[in-house]
Design an enzyme around this catalytic site. Sequence first.
Site, PDB file in Angstrom:
ATOM      1  N   ASN A 125      14.387   8.216   6.150  1.00  0.00           N
ATOM      2  CA  ASN A 125      14.887   7.049   6.899  1.00  0.00           C
ATOM      3  C   ASN A 125      16.230   6.548   6.351  1.00  0.00           C
ATOM      4  OD1 ASN A 125      14.175   5.890   4.488  1.00  0.00           O
ATOM      5  ND2 ASN A 125      12.718   4.419   5.334  1.00  0.00           N
TER       6      ASN A 125
ATOM      7  N   HIS B 210      16.886   5.727   3.168  1.00  0.00           N
ATOM      8  CA  HIS B 210      16.847   4.805   2.030  1.00  0.00           C
ATOM      9  C   HIS B 210      17.396   5.444   0.761  1.00  0.00           C
ATOM     10  CE1 HIS B 210      12.425   5.818   0.589  1.00  0.00           C
ATOM     11  NE2 HIS B 210      13.294   6.696   0.152  1.00  0.00           N
TER      12      HIS B 210
ATOM     13  N   GLU C 244      15.148   0.012   1.779  1.00  0.00           N
ATOM     14  CA  GLU C 244      14.764   0.493   3.101  1.00  0.00           C
ATOM     15  C   GLU C 244      15.791   0.050   4.150  1.00  0.00           C
ATOM     16  OE1 GLU C 244      12.629   2.607   2.965  1.00  0.00           O
ATOM     17  OE2 GLU C 244      10.743   2.026   2.034  1.00  0.00           O
TER      18      GLU C 244
HETATM   19  P1  PGA Z   1      11.921  13.005  -2.142  1.00  0.00           P
HETATM   20  O1  PGA Z   1      12.205  11.441  -2.028  1.00  0.00           O
HETATM   21  O2  PGA Z   1      12.837  13.543  -3.185  1.00  0.00           O
HETATM   22  O3  PGA Z   1      10.463  13.087  -2.568  1.00  0.00           O
HETATM   23  O4  PGA Z   1      12.165  13.587  -0.797  1.00  0.00           O
HETATM   24  C1  PGA Z   1      13.513  10.987  -1.964  1.00  0.00           C
HETATM   25  C2  PGA Z   1      13.540   9.511  -1.677  1.00  0.00           C
HETATM   26  O5  PGA Z   1      12.632   9.012  -0.991  1.00  0.00           O
HETATM   27  O6  PGA Z   1      14.484   8.844  -2.122  1.00  0.00           O
END
Ligand code: PGA
Length: 261
Positions: free
Chosen positions: A139, A141, A146
């Site tokens: 998304n 973030h 967020e």
């Molecule tokens: P991920 O998470 O490395 O497990 O894809 C990244 C994030 O949510 O910042």
Amino acid sequence: MRVIILDSAKDVAQFAANTIIDTVNRKMRPTLGLATGSTPIEAYRAVIDAYKTNRVSFAQTVTFNLDEYIGIKEEHVQSYRYFMNQHLFNHIDIPLSNTFLPGAASLNEAQLHKNAHQYEEAIKKAGGIDLQLLGIGKNGHIGFNEPTSSLRSRTRIKSLSESTIEANKRLFKNGEYQPRLALTMGIETILESRQLLLLATGSTKANAVKDMVEGPLTAMCPASALQLHQDATIVIDSEAADKLVMKDYYLWCEQQRQDLE
Ligand code: PGA
């Protein structure tokens, strides 16, 4: 923004490890900002490998992590402290007393605000962060900032979005408590780091990467705030680069840079 497109996730990890090692070897008292999640695990493995073959020492390094779940004790297997110890700190020569994560174990709101403020102060006292490692959520973030997070935000309590809770479900056992709140560095806190290095791999990140690099600057994609930074490098594999309209240009830029060097 410097956009580096590499063939594989393994190349992305090695690039990140090399950048971390260079920073630590260049500075007297390096300060690293670190990230959790699946993406940096391979990079941490490569860093451990470099430590074990005497290419780097972390004896003088100080680290600050982006975020921590609220209400989870440090020793809990789902805490980010636990993650960092398991995937990095226990395997290198960094004194654990030099490694910091936001103090989020408490469920007392006033205490959490105080801890958030103290975290900002601790970063300042350490002289700021030399290199901040980042992942990116599907998304958009960064940390747990967020979509709709203030672009001027500082370390604070943040409610996780439905999309983040869903994306992280895979890491929790059936029926296991999954936190919905975190203490996270803010977007402005992140932007104050002297250098940013964001890693993204796999096709599930392609839309977020496109929004971050080529979309408008917007709180709807917190990672787009990296467009404001003077030294931000985005390192991605070809799958994560798949939606970039100016992909050929970024590849060409890197070719020019190599020719110059
Ligand atoms: P991920 O998470 O490395 O497990 O894809 C990244 C994030 O949510 O910042």
